[in-house]
Design an enzyme around this catalytic site. Structure first.
Site, PDB file in Angstrom:
ATOM      1  N   GLY A 187       0.807  -1.214   0.000  1.00 16.92           N
ATOM      2  CA  GLY A 187       0.000   0.000   0.000  1.00 16.92           C
ATOM      3  C   GLY A 187       0.834   1.255   0.000  1.00 16.92           C
TER       4      GLY A 187
ATOM      5  N   GLY B 192       2.409   4.873   1.777  1.00 17.45           N
ATOM      6  CA  GLY B 192       2.924   5.398   3.046  1.00 17.45           C
ATOM      7  C   GLY B 192       4.332   4.894   3.346  1.00 17.45           C
TER       8      GLY B 192
ATOM      9  N   GLU C 206      -1.822  -2.745  -6.704  1.00 15.29           N
ATOM     10  CA  GLU C 206      -2.480  -1.615  -7.380  1.00 15.29           C
ATOM     11  C   GLU C 206      -1.453  -0.515  -7.640  1.00 15.29           C
ATOM     12  OE1 GLU C 206      -5.349  -0.712  -4.248  1.00 15.29           O
ATOM     13  OE2 GLU C 206      -4.449   1.269  -4.109  1.00 15.29           O
TER      14      GLU C 206
ATOM     15  N   LEU D  84      -4.986   4.044  10.060  1.00 12.43           N
ATOM     16  CA  LEU D  84      -4.864   5.102  11.071  1.00 12.43           C
ATOM     17  C   LEU D  84      -5.303   4.597  12.436  1.00 12.43           C
ATOM     18  CD1 LEU D  84      -6.268   8.080   8.953  1.00 12.43           C
ATOM     19  CD2 LEU D  84      -3.867   7.646   9.546  1.00 12.43           C
TER      20      LEU D  84
ATOM     21  N   GLY E 126      -7.682   0.920  -2.431  1.00 11.48           N
ATOM     22  CA  GLY E 126      -7.853  -0.510  -2.688  1.00 11.48           C
ATOM     23  C   GLY E 126      -7.630  -1.375  -1.468  1.00 11.48           C
TER      24      GLY E 126
HETATM   25  N1  COA Z   1      -5.312  10.782  15.415  1.00  7.25           N
HETATM   26  C1  COA Z   1      -4.514  11.857  15.218  1.00  7.25           C
HETATM   27  N2  COA Z   1      -3.450  11.851  14.403  1.00  7.25           N
HETATM   28  C2  COA Z   1      -3.179  10.719  13.752  1.00  7.25           C
HETATM   29  C3  COA Z   1      -3.962   9.560  13.909  1.00  7.25           C
HETATM   30  C4  COA Z   1      -5.053   9.622  14.785  1.00  7.25           C
HETATM   31  N3  COA Z   1      -5.835   8.560  14.988  1.00  7.25           N
HETATM   32  N4  COA Z   1      -3.438   8.594  13.141  1.00  7.25           N
HETATM   33  C5  COA Z   1      -2.375   9.112  12.523  1.00  7.25           C
HETATM   34  N5  COA Z   1      -2.210  10.381  12.908  1.00  7.25           N
HETATM   35  C6  COA Z   1      -1.136  11.274  12.433  1.00  7.25           C
HETATM   36  C7  COA Z   1       0.215  10.615  12.519  1.00  7.25           C
HETATM   37  O1  COA Z   1       0.806  10.800  13.801  1.00  7.25           O
HETATM   38  C8  COA Z   1       0.980  11.313  11.427  1.00  7.25           C
HETATM   39  O2  COA Z   1       1.370  12.577  11.899  1.00  7.25           O
HETATM   40  P1  COA Z   1       2.867  13.118  11.669  1.00  7.25           P
HETATM   41  O3  COA Z   1       2.978  13.215  10.173  1.00  7.25           O
HETATM   42  O4  COA Z   1       2.849  14.418  12.379  1.00  7.25           O
HETATM   43  O5  COA Z   1       3.755  12.071  12.263  1.00  7.25           O
HETATM   44  C9  COA Z   1      -0.077  11.579  10.355  1.00  7.25           C
HETATM   45  O6  COA Z   1      -1.334  11.515  11.035  1.00  7.25           O
HETATM   46  C10 COA Z   1      -0.074  10.564   9.204  1.00  7.25           C
HETATM   47  O7  COA Z   1      -0.189   9.240   9.732  1.00  7.25           O
HETATM   48  P2  COA Z   1       0.646   8.039   9.114  1.00  7.25           P
HETATM   49  O8  COA Z   1       0.245   6.809   9.781  1.00  7.25           O
HETATM   50  O9  COA Z   1       2.098   8.388   9.075  1.00  7.25           O
HETATM   51  O10 COA Z   1       0.081   8.069   7.632  1.00  7.25           O
HETATM   52  P3  COA Z   1       0.681   7.454   6.311  1.00  7.25           P
HETATM   53  O11 COA Z   1       1.175   8.545   5.470  1.00  7.25           O
HETATM   54  O12 COA Z   1       1.609   6.312   6.589  1.00  7.25           O
HETATM   55  O13 COA Z   1      -0.628   6.880   5.615  1.00  7.25           O
HETATM   56  C11 COA Z   1      -2.792   5.860   5.661  1.00  7.25           C
HETATM   57  C12 COA Z   1      -1.397   5.900   6.283  1.00  7.25           C
HETATM   58  C13 COA Z   1      -3.577   4.819   6.407  1.00  7.25           C
HETATM   59  C14 COA Z   1      -3.470   7.206   5.771  1.00  7.25           C
HETATM   60  C15 COA Z   1      -2.650   5.474   4.153  1.00  7.25           C
HETATM   61  O14 COA Z   1      -2.002   4.243   4.040  1.00  7.25           O
HETATM   62  C16 COA Z   1      -4.003   5.384   3.488  1.00  7.25           C
HETATM   63  O15 COA Z   1      -4.546   6.373   3.064  1.00  7.25           O
HETATM   64  N6  COA Z   1      -4.585   4.154   3.396  1.00  7.25           N
HETATM   65  C17 COA Z   1      -5.952   3.956   2.907  1.00  7.25           C
HETATM   66  C18 COA Z   1      -6.040   3.324   1.565  1.00  7.25           C
HETATM   67  C19 COA Z   1      -5.202   2.130   1.347  1.00  7.25           C
HETATM   68  O16 COA Z   1      -4.694   1.499   2.220  1.00  7.25           O
HETATM   69  N7  COA Z   1      -5.093   1.782   0.081  1.00  7.25           N
HETATM   70  C20 COA Z   1      -4.345   0.680  -0.383  1.00  7.25           C
HETATM   71  C21 COA Z   1      -3.049   0.996  -0.957  1.00  7.25           C
HETATM   72  S1  COA Z   1      -2.890   2.393  -2.022  1.00  7.25           S
END
Ligand code: COA
Length: 445
Positions: free
Chosen positions: A231, A233, A254, A329, A352
């Site tokens: 995925g 990130g 994907e 998240l 996805g």
């Molecule tokens: N409450 C408050 N802040 C939160 C939080 C919560 N519950 N969860 C995360 N955060 C903050 C983190 O601390 C981080 O902050 P920072 O940048 O200051 O450290 C920020 O939000 C981003 O979180 P992070 O876990 O680092 O996000 P990421 O960039 O690794 O992306 C997803 C993770 C889940 C958002 C991303 O994988 C996604 O959009 N997935 C959904 C779709 C998917 O999985 N598709 C399949 C593949 S494309």
């Protein structure tokens, strides 16, 4: 058609970006590919046209897409053009979040989101929205008169094949020519614009020691010969690094990333154990850096396909031992995941995730892994939580393996109470007592 006839037709269809933009009417419903497939010269010309105003007024043009690159934010999705150009995003990124902050500070409604599994986006756009136009960056024309969508087959290839769709493309020699089901014939194109700007480069997400810890745990759950989906990130990149010692891995994903391309280059991935598309890496869109785009270009061992194919759980399951790795998240005590909504706003999208969670589990020997840091906001919030703060991206009935830096747990075959106990065991120690209390109050013991 002879080479000369193709060249003649090509010349007849070639216009400048302003002329291409002039063909978009008010009220148009435009599909635009993901990231690198978004055509900068056409977007710029559209924004210029809207700003010029005068008698050539354009308004209520809706754009349907996932994941913008910066150029859309600097042009059509600039705050001052919000009445003319409306983002209808299936997956928010930095552009939508930045626009959202401005809208919020002006007490205006948020950037709207289209909740949809990625595999279903083509049908959503074609059948339900009724998009009438596709704008896209494509590769230069091949000897048979076809252009490759290259990095962005996604939903765009399906939209391109819809009868009656207006296709306006930007031909760019920097768009990799990729094989697979991602070619648009010159005869289907209404007008084309030439541009040679560099492909957008997305800097790697900053990696932390926690990402590396989780990456190593996940790499330990992958066997030689498994077929991977990764995925978006920092976490998936960390997993790729942890896989350096593996062999005979496959790719059916994907999103093609620099991390996955690196695994092919180093020989860790050879796709030899796959049951379908053996010997080839399959993806629907690619986003990353120039070495990734160079890797894709004219590579016979890589194919791009429409997302209704790559992300169809039944197609995913044609390979054995599929391992999907996605970030989230939040995970609630039953295993439901919110992977898209944070602090009261849409953060990203469904993408996805559920497609691959289901496809991987349907694959013989397959596993789906969902991972997150145990905490967020500098350790002040537990990501294992009694209640989700947003929509459920992956329901508890689908979640299989969950990983944090404190380890991994398998939820399949566990009762609600057993799941809560397992998930609390990989929560941050500072939150385990509170979570155990919440589980007790919910009758989960
Ligand atoms: N409450 C408050 N802040 C939160 C939080 C919560 N519950 N969860 C995360 N955060 C903050 C983190 O601390 C981080 O902050 P920072 O940048 O200051 O450290 C920020 O939000 C981003 O979180 P992070 O876990 O680092 O996000 P990421 O960039 O690794 O992306 C997803 C993770 C889940 C958002 C991303 O994988 C996604 O959009 N997935 C959904 C779709 C998917 O999985 N598709 C399949 C593949 S494309």
């Amino acid at each position: 058609m002879s080479k000369a006839a193709l060249q003649q037709l090509y010349s007849q269809k070639r216009v400048c970006a302003d002329d291409a933009a002039a063909r978009i009417a008010s009220g148009a419903r435009i599909a635009m590919p993901i990231g690198c497939g978004q055509p900068p010269a056409i977007l710029n010309a559209l924004a210029n046209r809207a700003r010029a105003g005068g008698s050539d007024v354009i308004c209520d043009v809706r754009f349907y897409y996932l994941l913008c690159t910066g150029i859309a934010g600097q042009t059509i999705f600039d705050f001052d053009l919000r009445a003319q150009f409306v983002p209808m995003s299936y997956f928010h990124g930095g552009v939508e979040r930045a626009l959202d902050r401005v809208l919020q500070s002006s007490a205006m409604p948020a950037v709207d989101v289209m909740p949809c599994n990625f595999s279903q986006v083509p049908r959503s756009m074609i059948e339900h929205v009724g998009v009438d136009t596709l704008i896209a960056t494509v590769s230069t024309m091949d000897a048979d008169g076809n252009f490759s969508l290259g990095t962005s087959a996604d939903y765009s290839i399906r939209v391109a094949r819809k009868a009656g769709i207006r296709i306006v493309v930007e031909v760019n020699p920097n768009m990799p020519y990729v094989r697979g089901d991602c070619l648009i014939p010159l005869s289907d194109i209404d007008v084309l614009v030439e541009n040679d700007s560099a492909m957008p480069v997305v800097p790697p997400a900053p990696r932390t020691a926690t990402d590396d810890k989780i990456g190593a745990i996940i790499a330990g759950l992958v066997d030689d010969g498994d077929c991977l989906q990764m995925g978006i990130g920092a976490l998936p990149d960390a997993v790729c690094e942890g896989l350096a010692g593996h062999r005979r891995l496959g790719i059916h994903t994907e999103m093609m990333t620099p991390g996955l391309a690196g695994l092919v280059r180093s020989g860790v991935v050879d796709n030899s154990a796959k049951q379908t598309h053996a010997g080839r890496s399959i993806y629907s869109f690619a986003l990353g850096d120039q070495p990734l785009y160079d890797f894709l270009s004219d590579n016979p061992a890589v194919e791009a396909h429409g997302v209704d194919y790559t992300n169809d759980p039944a197609i995913i399951a044609r390979n054995d031992n599929v391992v999907s790795v996605n970030a989230t998240l939040q995970v609630d005590l039953g295993g439901a995941c919110n992977s898209e909504f944070m602090r009261g706003r849409q953060f990203s999208g469904t993408g996805g995730q559920l497609d691959f969670v289901r496809g991987a589990y349907a694959s013989r020997g397959g596993r789906s892994i969902i991972a997150c840091h145990s905490t967020a906001a500098k350790g002040s919030i537990s990501r294992i939580t009694a209640r989700l703060d947003g929509p459920t991206t992956t329901p508890r009935t689908d979640t299989h393996i969950v990983v944090t830096e404190y380890g991994w747990v398998e939820l399949k075959g566990k009762s609600a109470a057993q799941r809560a106990k397992a998930l609390i065991s990989i929560a941050h120690p500072d939150f385990r007592e509170d979570l155990s209390r919440a589980a007790h109050e919910a009758g989960l013991n």
